[in-house]
Design a protein around this motif. Structure first.
Motif, PDB file in Angstrom:
ATOM      1  N   TRP A 148      33.121  58.334  -6.434  1.00  0.00           N
ATOM      2  CA  TRP A 148      33.067  56.966  -6.489  1.00  0.00           C
ATOM      3  C   TRP A 148      34.195  56.557  -5.646  1.00  0.00           C
ATOM      4  O   TRP A 148      34.307  55.454  -5.109  1.00  0.00           O
ATOM      5  CB  TRP A 148      32.832  56.496  -7.815  1.00  0.00           C
ATOM      6  CG  TRP A 148      34.144  56.509  -8.757  1.00  0.00           C
ATOM      7  CD1 TRP A 148      34.624  57.515  -9.602  1.00  0.00           C
ATOM      8  CD2 TRP A 148      35.366  55.730  -8.725  1.00  0.00           C
ATOM      9  NE1 TRP A 148      35.801  57.522 -10.063  1.00  0.00           N
ATOM     10  CE2 TRP A 148      36.315  56.454  -9.600  1.00  0.00           C
ATOM     11  CE3 TRP A 148      35.579  54.421  -8.088  1.00  0.00           C
ATOM     12  CZ2 TRP A 148      37.353  55.743  -9.913  1.00  0.00           C
ATOM     13  CZ3 TRP A 148      36.782  53.804  -8.420  1.00  0.00           C
ATOM     14  CH2 TRP A 148      37.684  54.387  -9.437  1.00  0.00           C
ATOM     15  N   VAL A 149      35.308  57.134  -5.716  1.00  0.00           N
ATOM     16  CA  VAL A 149      36.640  56.803  -4.941  1.00  0.00           C
ATOM     17  C   VAL A 149      36.234  56.932  -3.435  1.00  0.00           C
ATOM     18  O   VAL A 149      36.636  56.077  -2.719  1.00  0.00           O
ATOM     19  CB  VAL A 149      37.844  57.523  -5.406  1.00  0.00           C
ATOM     20  CG1 VAL A 149      38.914  57.472  -4.566  1.00  0.00           C
ATOM     21  CG2 VAL A 149      37.993  57.446  -6.942  1.00  0.00           C
ATOM     22  N   SER A 150      35.731  58.125  -3.172  1.00  0.00           N
ATOM     23  CA  SER A 150      35.418  58.400  -1.702  1.00  0.00           C
ATOM     24  C   SER A 150      34.564  57.412  -1.208  1.00  0.00           C
ATOM     25  O   SER A 150      34.587  57.074   0.133  1.00  0.00           O
ATOM     26  CB  SER A 150      35.057  60.011  -1.342  1.00  0.00           C
ATOM     27  OG  SER A 150      36.035  60.818  -2.011  1.00  0.00           O
ATOM     28  N   TRP A 151      33.531  56.916  -1.919  1.00  0.00           N
ATOM     29  CA  TRP A 151      32.439  56.136  -1.512  1.00  0.00           C
ATOM     30  C   TRP A 151      32.930  54.645  -1.593  1.00  0.00           C
ATOM     31  O   TRP A 151      32.520  54.114  -0.353  1.00  0.00           O
ATOM     32  CB  TRP A 151      31.368  56.399  -2.180  1.00  0.00           C
ATOM     33  CG  TRP A 151      30.472  57.586  -1.842  1.00  0.00           C
ATOM     34  CD1 TRP A 151      31.023  58.661  -0.948  1.00  0.00           C
ATOM     35  CD2 TRP A 151      29.495  58.551  -2.735  1.00  0.00           C
ATOM     36  NE1 TRP A 151      30.101  59.767  -0.933  1.00  0.00           N
ATOM     37  CE2 TRP A 151      29.103  59.823  -2.101  1.00  0.00           C
ATOM     38  CE3 TRP A 151      28.861  58.107  -3.866  1.00  0.00           C
ATOM     39  CZ2 TRP A 151      28.365  60.705  -2.505  1.00  0.00           C
ATOM     40  CZ3 TRP A 151      27.835  59.032  -4.283  1.00  0.00           C
ATOM     41  CH2 TRP A 151      27.712  60.347  -3.633  1.00  0.00           C
ATOM     42  N   LEU A 152      33.291  54.279  -2.544  1.00  0.00           N
ATOM     43  CA  LEU A 152      33.377  52.947  -2.952  1.00  0.00           C
ATOM     44  C   LEU A 152      34.726  52.458  -2.949  1.00  0.00           C
ATOM     45  O   LEU A 152      35.105  51.049  -2.737  1.00  0.00           O
ATOM     46  CB  LEU A 152      32.905  52.593  -4.125  1.00  0.00           C
ATOM     47  CG  LEU A 152      31.595  53.145  -4.792  1.00  0.00           C
ATOM     48  CD1 LEU A 152      31.165  52.925  -6.065  1.00  0.00           C
ATOM     49  CD2 LEU A 152      30.700  52.238  -3.946  1.00  0.00           C
ATOM     50  N   VAL A 153      35.836  53.135  -2.873  1.00  0.00           N
ATOM     51  CA  VAL A 153      37.196  52.516  -2.550  1.00  0.00           C
ATOM     52  C   VAL A 153      37.904  52.995  -1.340  1.00  0.00           C
ATOM     53  O   VAL A 153      38.403  51.971  -0.495  1.00  0.00           O
ATOM     54  CB  VAL A 153      38.064  53.283  -3.812  1.00  0.00           C
ATOM     55  CG1 VAL A 153      39.530  52.880  -3.606  1.00  0.00           C
ATOM     56  CG2 VAL A 153      37.667  52.839  -4.966  1.00  0.00           C
ATOM     57  N   ASN A 154      37.917  54.266  -0.927  1.00  0.00           N
ATOM     58  CA  ASN A 154      38.820  54.779   0.412  1.00  0.00           C
ATOM     59  C   ASN A 154      38.316  53.974   1.551  1.00  0.00           C
ATOM     60  O   ASN A 154      39.220  53.657   2.366  1.00  0.00           O
ATOM     61  CB  ASN A 154      38.798  56.112   0.505  1.00  0.00           C
ATOM     62  CG  ASN A 154      39.386  56.998  -0.565  1.00  0.00           C
ATOM     63  OD1 ASN A 154      40.241  56.370  -1.034  1.00  0.00           O
ATOM     64  ND2 ASN A 154      39.292  58.312  -0.636  1.00  0.00           N
ATOM     65  N   PRO A 155      37.045  53.691   1.873  1.00  0.00           N
ATOM     66  CA  PRO A 155      36.369  53.377   3.150  1.00  0.00           C
ATOM     67  C   PRO A 155      37.095  51.672   3.249  1.00  0.00           C
ATOM     68  O   PRO A 155      37.128  51.331   4.313  1.00  0.00           O
ATOM     69  CB  PRO A 155      35.037  53.182   3.042  1.00  0.00           C
ATOM     70  CG  PRO A 155      34.723  54.115   1.919  1.00  0.00           C
ATOM     71  CD  PRO A 155      35.833  54.284   0.927  1.00  0.00           C
ATOM     72  N   PHE A 156      37.373  51.020   1.990  1.00  0.00           N
ATOM     73  CA  PHE A 156      38.011  49.603   2.209  1.00  0.00           C
ATOM     74  C   PHE A 156      39.332  49.651   2.283  1.00  0.00           C
ATOM     75  O   PHE A 156      40.009  48.725   2.422  1.00  0.00           O
ATOM     76  CB  PHE A 156      37.421  49.115   1.106  1.00  0.00           C
ATOM     77  CG  PHE A 156      35.880  48.626   1.114  1.00  0.00           C
ATOM     78  CD1 PHE A 156      35.295  47.960   1.792  1.00  0.00           C
ATOM     79  CD2 PHE A 156      35.314  49.664   0.075  1.00  0.00           C
ATOM     80  CE1 PHE A 156      33.780  47.873   1.960  1.00  0.00           C
ATOM     81  CE2 PHE A 156      33.738  49.719   0.245  1.00  0.00           C
ATOM     82  CZ  PHE A 156      33.038  48.829   0.994  1.00  0.00           C
ATOM     83  N   ILE A 157      40.249  50.562   2.124  1.00  0.00           N
ATOM     84  CA  ILE A 157      41.591  50.768   2.068  1.00  0.00           C
ATOM     85  C   ILE A 157      42.113  51.466   3.295  1.00  0.00           C
ATOM     86  O   ILE A 157      43.097  50.874   3.792  1.00  0.00           O
ATOM     87  CB  ILE A 157      42.172  51.582   0.592  1.00  0.00           C
ATOM     88  CG1 ILE A 157      41.699  50.622  -0.368  1.00  0.00           C
ATOM     89  CG2 ILE A 157      43.488  51.785   0.684  1.00  0.00           C
ATOM     90  CD1 ILE A 157      42.210  51.037  -1.803  1.00  0.00           C
ATOM     91  N   HIS A 158      41.382  52.525   3.594  1.00  0.00           N
ATOM     92  CA  HIS A 158      42.149  53.346   4.592  1.00  0.00           C
ATOM     93  C   HIS A 158      41.722  52.813   6.014  1.00  0.00           C
ATOM     94  O   HIS A 158      40.584  52.549   6.405  1.00  0.00           O
ATOM     95  CB  HIS A 158      42.026  54.751   4.725  1.00  0.00           C
ATOM     96  CG  HIS A 158      42.287  55.456   3.218  1.00  0.00           C
ATOM     97  ND1 HIS A 158      41.645  56.399   2.192  1.00  0.00           N
ATOM     98  CD2 HIS A 158      43.732  55.185   2.644  1.00  0.00           C
ATOM     99  CE1 HIS A 158      42.425  56.540   1.351  1.00  0.00           C
ATOM    100  NE2 HIS A 158      43.536  55.949   1.384  1.00  0.00           N
ATOM    101  N   LYS A 159      42.423  52.935   7.085  1.00  0.00           N
ATOM    102  CA  LYS A 159      42.176  52.443   8.408  1.00  0.00           C
ATOM    103  C   LYS A 159      41.759  53.264   9.277  1.00  0.00           C
ATOM    104  O   LYS A 159      42.330  54.593   9.382  1.00  0.00           O
ATOM    105  CB  LYS A 159      43.471  51.709   8.813  1.00  0.00           C
ATOM    106  CG  LYS A 159      44.009  50.545   8.027  1.00  0.00           C
ATOM    107  CD  LYS A 159      45.415  50.442   8.754  1.00  0.00           C
ATOM    108  CE  LYS A 159      46.221  49.107   7.898  1.00  0.00           C
ATOM    109  NZ  LYS A 159      47.493  48.535   8.530  1.00  0.00           N
ATOM    110  N   LYS A 160      40.622  53.002   9.988  1.00  0.00           N
ATOM    111  CA  LYS A 160      39.935  53.897  11.032  1.00  0.00           C
ATOM    112  C   LYS A 160      39.846  53.173  11.844  1.00  0.00           C
ATOM    113  O   LYS A 160      39.014  51.956  12.087  1.00  0.00           O
ATOM    114  CB  LYS A 160      38.563  54.368  10.314  1.00  0.00           C
ATOM    115  CG  LYS A 160      37.741  55.338  11.136  1.00  0.00           C
ATOM    116  CD  LYS A 160      36.571  55.624  10.380  1.00  0.00           C
ATOM    117  CE  LYS A 160      35.814  56.764  11.264  1.00  0.00           C
ATOM    118  NZ  LYS A 160      34.568  57.125  10.669  1.00  0.00           N
ATOM    119  N   GLY A 161      40.177  53.408  13.249  1.00  0.00           N
ATOM    120  CA  GLY A 161      40.164  52.632  14.662  1.00  0.00           C
ATOM    121  C   GLY A 161      38.655  52.627  15.261  1.00  0.00           C
ATOM    122  O   GLY A 161      37.921  53.548  14.896  1.00  0.00           O
TER     123      GLY A 161
END
Length: 217
Positions: A32-45
């Motif tokens: 749930w962290v990988s799917w629902l949290v990380n994508p909105f916090i970590h920056k991907k150019g």
């Protein structure tokens, strides 16, 4: 007080939060962290790519950044549990490589296959405790722009690799690498450097003094 400071001062809440994020004894975050949290916090150019088989042991309380058009290839492992990971633009982390923060990788960097870059070390001094139960320490690793890190190389905690430097395949890098040099061996040593005045790469000669620092042979 920041959220991080609040958690540090409340050990029970910190343990509970840690349990919610990561299963006990594991490094990989819960799905749930990988799917629902990380994508909105970590920056991907723009155009950045993380291949499907990559193991992303990245957590929301540390930074993970991947710059524009950069790629993390298959079977890599990236872990920011004890330190941030930042990868610049147009860089590549090659197949099967391991990056353990704190690590900063610049722009236009080539990291070849099966490279290990780790800003983490385990302490071992107490003989009354298993090493796995002793604290870990960290020192940042910095790889500056335009570097090439050859396959199966190891770069240890606290090392800075200067701009446009080359680390030969299989090298063990335990000390800083000057810019515009080639290092090889275990431990890695400078085997070639770029002569700025003659504008040529020079092999097997003492390097000139630059900014008060003499490059080692």
């Amino acid at each position: 007080m920041t959220l991080s400071g609040f958690l540090q001062n409340n050990k029970r809440i910190k343990r509970w939060t840690h349990y919610l994020l990561i299963p006990t004894g594991q490094a990989r975050p819960r799905r749930w962290v990988s799917w629902l949290v990380n994508p909105f916090i970590h920056k991907k150019g723009a155009g950045a790519r993380i291949c499907r088989s990559v193991r992303l042991d990245v957590l929301p309380f540390r930074q993970f950044e991947l710059g524009e058009r950069s790629t993390v290839e298959d079977f890599c492992t990236l872990n920011n549990g004890v330190g941030d990971i930042r990868v610049g633009s147009f860089s590549r982390v090659g197949i099967g490589s391991v990056v353990i923060g704190p690590v900063t990788v610049g722009n236009q960097v080539i990291i070849a296959q099966h490279v290990v870059i780790s800003g983490l070390n385990h302490t071992y001094e107490s003989v009354d405790l298993p090493i796995r139960q002793q604290p870990v320490v960290s020192q940042p690793v910095v790889i500056e722009d335009e570097c090439w890190i050859g396959s199966n190389a190891v770069i240890t905690a606290g090392v800075r690799v200067g701009k446009h430097a080359v680390v030969a395949a299989g090298s063990i890098v335990t000390k800083n690498v000057p810019a515009y040099t080639v290092v090889a061996g275990n431990p890695a040593r400078v085997i070639k450097y770029y002569d700025q005045e003659r504008r040529v790469w020079v092999k097997n000669k003492p390097a000139p003094v630059a900014h008060g620092v003499r490059y080692p042979n």
